[in-house]
Motif scaffolding. Structure first.
Motif: not given
Lengths: 405, 405
Positions: B288-293, B277-280, B295-297, B345-347
């Motif tokens: 507030d939407g799906p996590r996968a979306a 959450p902090a990262l986003l 993270l993809a963004a 997100f390692a890179p």
């Protein structure tokens, strides 16, 4: 104690002889029956082992043993001897050197101390007087009928696992100093003694584990300060050494990441807030004279309610609390033990330390037990000497009393 | 596999049967001779053990074994069966549920997933659908000739050592939830299956240890993020659980002590800078939407060079570096492993992470190896399923293939 039996059998015998010695060391004078019960061995097996240890001079018999509660003739009590093999422990402090000899019973029988040239002196300027001190204590031990069997040395620095090399001791200015050549013959009459070198915080933690009489549990984190701050993690009665032997460098855990520069290259390390020089500086006490005088002055200021001293100690306690909160979150230890100078100033460090710890530990329920060492400044020295004694207890076949170092 | 031999002999037999199974599991199809060599047992002893395991359906024979290099007739290859006992693993994520069945060879044979009501739902709203998912996967496994033998569940929270009670799962809003009653019959056909519940970070770390094929060493610290951040310490191939079972709460190590308030009661915890959450939030991506979306963004923003996303990841990497610097100073692990979202997100995390680590670790010489998990988001689920399989491998006498759960 000849070694004519084949390998595996000899190994089992060695191990059982060792278990008998540890049983007597931990229980105090004991009957054969009590040892058998404790070890889960038959009385016959224990009698055979005990006879061998009596012949080798690693056990003695005293008057009648405390009642064993079982049938059979009253036995004599088995005890560890106050002569025979002994362990030598040495401590290299930033400004002092100390050496002691302890017998198999764990009693200090000889001791010597000296000032040390301290910081930024060449290693030989420290190691030559240390060797003389070890020789003095070893000679005195021999006069008392003891035979030095091993030497363990506590150093304020990082020691590569399984070696006698101090890779870094910032408060001495040492880098990559192998203690084997200068100390190879220290304390020896004929053959060199086994030499063990370890970090002072590690040996201080082992002293807590072995000498607290059960007050300190078998899972704890020990944090102590002398000039630097060191820590040690003990898990199920064993020291966590880390991959290279460098575990326990709590002094360089970052507590205020944008804070004071540290000699390690980092910023805001715990040592910059709770180390002795930082503490004295914050309290306004000059640190250029003898350490003992400066620490006594700090103690007096704190006891008399001097606000600046109390603030300095509160800040140090808060920084310790931050580092310990991280540690507790990561390791969930059963207890935390404050040693060395931290034990001496515990009354003034604990309030802010406990506050940070309470606020910042994520897991619910009780915090780890917070214990203050009762060993004073002697922890590392005693830990070293007991480490040397354990060399004998671990391998009784190699150290019959008749064989002198 | 009857239990007519007396206790200690049965225990030795159980242990040796288990060692044979682990040898085959680790080596792959093997001759009896290769197993004997690996275990240091005689070929006769191994043959007896193997015969018992073949009769119980816990081993099978395949065509000729790879040449064992020794004399004697060519043997057939021993392999673990693809039928018989299997392990069920389940994962309770903040917004998803997953269950799988793996056979003794470690292959996933059945799998099902579902969305979860997620945060702040009552436990039953999560555990009822989870139980249904487990039952589905167990039924599918039985159709394939497998017999579910144990169920292990990964949860994003603290589990009291040796229990199935989640004492605290902040991202689910759970406190003191015992999973035994709701899951007692999950996956069972007749008798309840053994139920093991563990923290997701612990199971993720065990998956790295067991499934990396030696890439991850036996001493490491694993840090992973899903919604929260969790870590696990593995020492000499064993998980460090801590006194109460709460070790590894790296997400609440203080990294900026005066920083953001955290739900744990502290301030400036790692999770406030490197948690999802902090990262986003820092990257300006709605969460507030799906996590996968989301993270993809974030991934797309970072890949396209969006400064805000790169800054957010840099800050997170720096915070991770601070917490890991403290960890390395304290534990001196051989390797650090980034898992879960951190692996993805390692890179973008690694440059600032490595900089902090280099500047703030006190010990000289090489830093621990820095590895990125190759298990993706599946680590905890696979760790759970393999934990369940190990229940069988640890005690072959209790799980002959003929006996169905």
């Amino acid at each position: 104690m000849a070694a004519q039996t084949p390998g595996p059998q000899r190994e089992i015998r060695r191990r059982n002889l060792s278990r008998v010695l540890y049983a007597v060391a931990q229980q105090g004078p004991s009957s054969r029956a009590a040892v058998a019960t404790r070890l889960g061995l038959t009385r016959t097996a224990v009698s055979t082992l005990v006879d061998e240890l009596l012949r080798g001079g690693l056990l003695t018999e005293q008057g009648p043993a405390p009642a064993a509660g079982g049938p059979g003739r009253p036995g004599t009590a088995l005890a560890l001897p106050d002569s025979g093999p002994c362990g030598l422990g040495a401590e290299i402090g930033v400004d002092h050197l100390a050496v002691c000899a302890i017998d198999l019973r764990g009693r200090v029988r000889a001791r010597a101390e000296a000032d040390s040239p301290g910081r930024d002196s060449v290693p030989d300027a420290v190691l030559t007087p240390l060797r003389e001190l070890v020789d003095q204590v070893a000679a005195r031990a021999r006069e008392l009928g003891l035979a030095p069997a091993a030497l363990a040395v506590a150093v304020p620095g990082l020691v590569t696992r399984g070696t006698a090399t101090v890779v870094r001791a910032p408060n001495l200015g040492w880098h990559g100093v192998d203690l084997t050549p200068p100390l190879a013959e220290a304390g020896a009459e004929r053959d060199p003694l086994p030499l063990l070198v370890d970090n002072e915080a590690n040996l201080g933690a082992l002293a807590e584990l072995w000498l607290s009489g059960g007050r300190v549990p078998r899972d704890f984190v020990h944090v102590s300060a002398e000039v630097g701050i060191g820590a040690a993690v003990v898990l199920d009665g064993a020291l966590l050494r880390g991959h290279r032997g460098f575990a326990g460098e709590m002094g360089h855990m970052p507590v205020h990441p944008d804070g004071e520069r540290c000699a390690c290259g980092g910023r805001g390390c715990l040592e910059q807030y709770a180390g002795e020089p930082a503490l004295l500086r914050a309290a306004g006490i000059p640190a250029d004279g003898p350490r003992a005088a400066a620490l006594a002055a700090l103690r007096q200021s704190a006891a008399s309610g001097c606000v600046r001293a109390l603030d300095a100690l509160g800040t140090a306690g808060g920084a310790l609390g931050l580092a310990l909160a991280g540690t507790v979150n990561l390791l969930d230890p059963r207890a935390l033990v404050l040693g060395g100078v931290l034990a001496r100033f515990a009354p003034w460090l604990l309030p802010s330390l406990e506050r940070e710890l309470r606020e910042r530990t994520a897991a619910p329920g009780a915090l780890p037990e917070l214990l203050v060492s009762e060993l004073g400044a002697d922890g590392p020295l005693l830990g070293a000497a007991h480490t040397a004694v354990r060399v004998v207890l671990d391998d009784p076949l190699a150290y019959p009393a008749g064989r002198r170092g």
